[in-house]
Design an enzyme around this catalytic site. Sequence first.
Site: not given
Length: 559
Positions: A79, A107, A246, A306, A415, A437
């Site tokens: 955050a 909390r 993404l 990822h 690549r 890249r």
Amino acid sequence: MNKGNERLSKLGRYEKIIPFFALFLLALSLPSLALLQNEMDCDSDPNALSASLRDEIEHEVCISERLHIVVMGASGDLAKKKIYPSLFNLFKNGFLPKETWVVGYARSKMSAEDLHKRFRDNLKVNDEEERAKVAEFLSICKYVYGPYDEEEGYVKLNKTIRENEVAGEPKDCKKHHNRMFYLALPASVFVTVSKGIKGNAMAVDGFTRVVVEKPFGHDLESSNELSEQLKQIFREDQLYRIDHYLGKEMVQNLLTLRFGNRLFQHSWTRGAISSVTITQKEPFGTMGRGGYFDNYGIIRDIMQNHLTQIFSLIAMDQPVGTSAEDVRDMKVQVLKSTKVVTMDDVVLGQYVKSSKPNATGDALYGYKDDETVPKDSVTPTFAMAVLHVHNQRWDGVPFILKCGKALNERKVEIRIQFTEVPGKIIEDATRNELVMRVQPDEAIYMKMSIKRPGLKMHSTQTELDLNYNTRYADVHMPDAYERLLLEVMIGEQHNFVRTDELEQAWRIFTPILKEIEASSTKPIEYEYGSRGPVEADELAARYGFLFDNKYNWKPNNKL
């Protein structure tokens, strides 16, 4: 054939080749004619592009509506470093509804001012005007503290939100009151928090959207269990499983690059491509978060999510359209065609301290030198895995996924290495490579052979280069979280992970993860600051990848 006809025949062949390379140059320098037009418009009005985008957002989601963005886990690092700074950037550029509140929930017993102090230094400002925006932004950032596992906390949260929603609203003006919840929390409390939101804090007369951070489970079974539990609480169109890769510019460019350029339609196949390598490298180790990392390892932390998301965008077939479901259907299809990874196609590594005499700082410590990491840990900090897609387009083409910590550089790249030229007559010509890249220094370049200037007929290697830092120097590149938060606002799920995508990604990697853990496979040691285990290069070479260390692309190269 006489000489005249032979020359005409050759000319005909060249006429076919020249448009191909002209198109390639055009594709690199002008990835989107629409973007170029926007830039041309912005030459006369610097705010034109932002204004155009704001108009589009107003059309998609009424900016006059009221919106509450609730950050669950507001006291945490995510955050502080990502969510609040990204929301501030959207706020200062006018991309949030005029009546927006950001409510933090955690909390920790503290005031809103205490929360502001935690993230304020991470808000980037370029001038006095933006500095003034900071105070405005902080004025809409509220805070509520409470437990995650007790109803009273959500009741208090809902009360705070409702007070804002009804305050100052004319009785004769009915507005939608929308709510976005960002779960910047450990996966272990996803279901508990989701039930608390469902039971006590759903929007009464607007949309409710919930953003869920990775990890989405620990393996296929736990992921399916989590998905099933969330399915009982929220609809699929309410859930946004975020993978920030993404949201990166170059990853989002893959669809346009692949399906918006004619020359790739017939060359994006096993007939022309020898291998595809997707690499993520970090030049730092896990010092300070080794205890957390040791529970997951590099495959769960980076590769299964990822890199697999990037892989699916590269390998998928063309969708019937550009809607979220069209694209995600194709991603699921190629994931289903991907075989389960086996140990024969995997190299695991774990970094140790550098032996270089000039090593300093963290390079003097190996992974297990972290006090939070068990001394007998076999958790890999480096992994290479080769994926095999069993379909007509990719059968026989290795997809090499590689990621690691404490390596020699920071980069994420794709690549694509093409096959050798059939019947090659230029003996010293090298393979073509298309490189995208992702970070840092976003770029797309094609490595190719040309004649070396001079009297002799020798070839040399160069590139056709699109460098974003120079070509789009004046265009703001939003952070990945900025893009994705904005997409949640307008209800666009294109760049979020669907349940069946998640299931297929875990299917590919769960067997190997279980085998590694059951056999306590010992990873290969590699030094801090190196390229990783030599065995990884050997595995890539076994699948036909040719490593060229004679030529290196540089961000400031000019043609």
